[in-house]
Design an enzyme around this catalytic site. Structure first.
Site, mmCIF file in Angstrom:
data_model
loop_
_atom_site.group_PDB
_atom_site.id
_atom_site.type_symbol
_atom_site.label_atom_id
_atom_site.label_comp_id
_atom_site.label_asym_id
_atom_site.label_seq_id
_atom_site.Cartn_x
_atom_site.Cartn_y
_atom_site.Cartn_z
ATOM 1 N N GLN A 165 -3.449 7.723 -4.282
ATOM 2 C CA GLN A 165 -3.142 7.688 -2.659
ATOM 3 C C GLN A 165 -1.472 8.289 -2.959
ATOM 4 O O GLN A 165 -1.310 9.104 -2.304
ATOM 5 C CB GLN A 165 -2.619 6.518 -0.931
ATOM 6 N N ASP A 223 0.964 -0.626 0.159
ATOM 7 C CA ASP A 223 -0.094 -0.311 -0.004
ATOM 8 C C ASP A 223 0.248 1.251 -0.052
ATOM 9 O O ASP A 223 2.250 1.231 1.034
ATOM 10 C CB ASP A 223 -0.802 -0.604 0.652
ATOM 11 N N ARG A 236 -4.682 1.509 -4.257
ATOM 12 C CA ARG A 236 -3.886 0.523 -5.228
ATOM 13 C C ARG A 236 -5.445 0.133 -6.298
ATOM 14 O O ARG A 236 -5.363 0.114 -7.760
ATOM 15 C CB ARG A 236 -3.868 -0.352 -4.751
ATOM 16 N N SER A 237 -6.453 0.424 -5.584
ATOM 17 C CA SER A 237 -7.800 0.155 -6.383
ATOM 18 C C SER A 237 -8.078 1.769 -7.363
ATOM 19 O O SER A 237 -8.668 1.000 -8.645
ATOM 20 C CB SER A 237 -9.187 -0.337 -5.894
ATOM 21 N N CYS A 269 -8.571 -2.888 -1.928
ATOM 22 C CA CYS A 269 -6.790 -3.302 -1.242
ATOM 23 C C CYS A 269 -7.300 -3.168 -0.258
ATOM 24 O O CYS A 269 -8.507 -4.752 0.790
ATOM 25 C CB CYS A 269 -6.234 -1.711 -1.696
#
Ligand code: PTR
Ligand code: PTR
Length: 326
Positions: free
Chosen positions: A267, A186, A226-227, A220
């Site tokens: 992110q 992440d 990530r998604s 995720c």
């Protein structure tokens, strides 16, 4: 492509931070009227993995059966690309049944899991599916669903599992395809785009966007970093392949748009930069795939790329249903 020119310009001007932070600021303005009141209700607090990652009220997925309709999941739509996705957090022990209930109710058939269960010693996601090593089936009594392991197959960069999702009230059973074990911690980004593009290609070809079924489920740990990257790369590549004027496709505009549907999609600066890299590489290697669109016939959830990547994979367990006691 203009995306590549834009990328080179940002590289040259070392402007990644500036662009990323402008996006974050614009986002605050665009979403100042957005509320997550339902996610914050006392009865729902415990159902969120992170206190600061909540679905907006107007785009959240509602559960339809049972006394509480809340799950930390959002619809993401990119209409110009004719794409719909459901993004959700990695299920908790207490929300795994809600997760499967959502899949049943939304009629989704494909799950893309972009987190590992444990990363750097921290739990990122509950083991919400029967992985065969631990269990060959899981019954969720509170939602009258059972998930049974059917098969798993190890590819070079990820695992594909098949499950049957069985409605215990009606006996109806559906095949579910699950992609996981992709290496992507992440807040980070993969080192290079090719493995990711292979995953994307396999996900597309297994019927994830088959209009007869509900949207694919992407998760995720928080269901945003990530998604969100996956959504941006997939939808931009789709737009570039089909748009009347591909030069008008703006990665930043699409990102700003999807961020109004679930907050925080993508992110970090690295994930933004990776999105550009994956799109640029994808324009080259996914060409062949795009041309095969429409060739997909009845979805029996067998991977159509099996023959191409035969040496990439081996069956982990018997493809047949494992024995069950009794
Ligand atoms: N508060 C957490 C954090 O910032 O670490 C929330 C969070 C966790 C946000 C993971 C994003 C995360 O990444 P992903 O959405 O890719 O799981
Ligand atoms: N044609 C198949 C399908 O519709 O499921 C497989 C496929 C899906 C091929 C998507 C390519 C796809 O990419 P795009 O949606 O970007 O054309």
């Amino acid at each position: 492509s203009h995306i590549e020119e834009e990328f080179l310009k940002i590289e040259k001007e070392r402007a990644w931070n500036a662009i990323y932070h402008k996006l974050a600021n614009d986002h605050l303005v665009r979403t100042s009227n957005k509320k997550s009141d339902i996610a914050l209700l006392n009865i729902n607090r415990e159902l969120n993995r992170f206190r600061d990652v909540l679905p907006y009220d107007d785009t959240r997925v509602c559960l339809t059966r049972g006394s509480n309709d809340y799950i930390n999941a959002s619809y993401i739509e990119v209409p110009a690309a004719n794409r719909k996705y459901i993004l959700t957090q990695g299920p908790l022990q207490t929300t795994s049944s809600h997760f499967w209930q959502m899949i049943w109710e939304q009629n989704s058939r494909v799950i893309v899991m972009l987190t590992r269960l444990i990363e750097k010693g921290c739990t990122k996601c509950w083991l919400y599916y029967p992985d065969y090593q631990n269990e060959s089936e899981i019954t969720f009594d509170d939602v009258d669903l059972k998930v049974t392991f059917v098969s798993d197959r190890q590819y070079r960069y990820y695992t594909q599992r098949k499950f049957d999702l069985i409605n215990l009230l009606t006996g109806e059973s559906r095949s579910i395809i699950h992609w996981s074990d992709f290496d992507w911690p992440d807040h980070g980004a993969p080192n290079r785009p090719e493995p990711f593009l292979q995953l994307l290609s396999d996900v597309r070809h297994c019927g994830a966007f088959d209009p007869r079924y509900g949207p694919p489920i992407l998760h995720c740990s928080a269901g945003i970093g990530r998604s969100g990257t996956f959504v941006l790369v997939d939808s931009i590549l789709k737009l570039l392949a089909h748009a009347q004027k591909p030069d008008d496709v703006s990665l930043i505009d699409v990102l700003a748009h999807i961020r109004t549907q679930r907050h925080g999609l993508i992110q970090t600066v690295e994930q933004l930069r990776f999105s550009y890299c994956a799109i640029i590489a994808g324009l080259k290697v996914l060409n062949a795939i795009e041309q095969s669109e429409g060739s997909f016939i009845e979805c029996d959830f067998n991977l159509s790329s099996e023959s191409e990547s035969d040496d990439d994979e081996k069956s982990l367990n018997s493809k047949k249903y494992p024995k069950i006691c009794g």
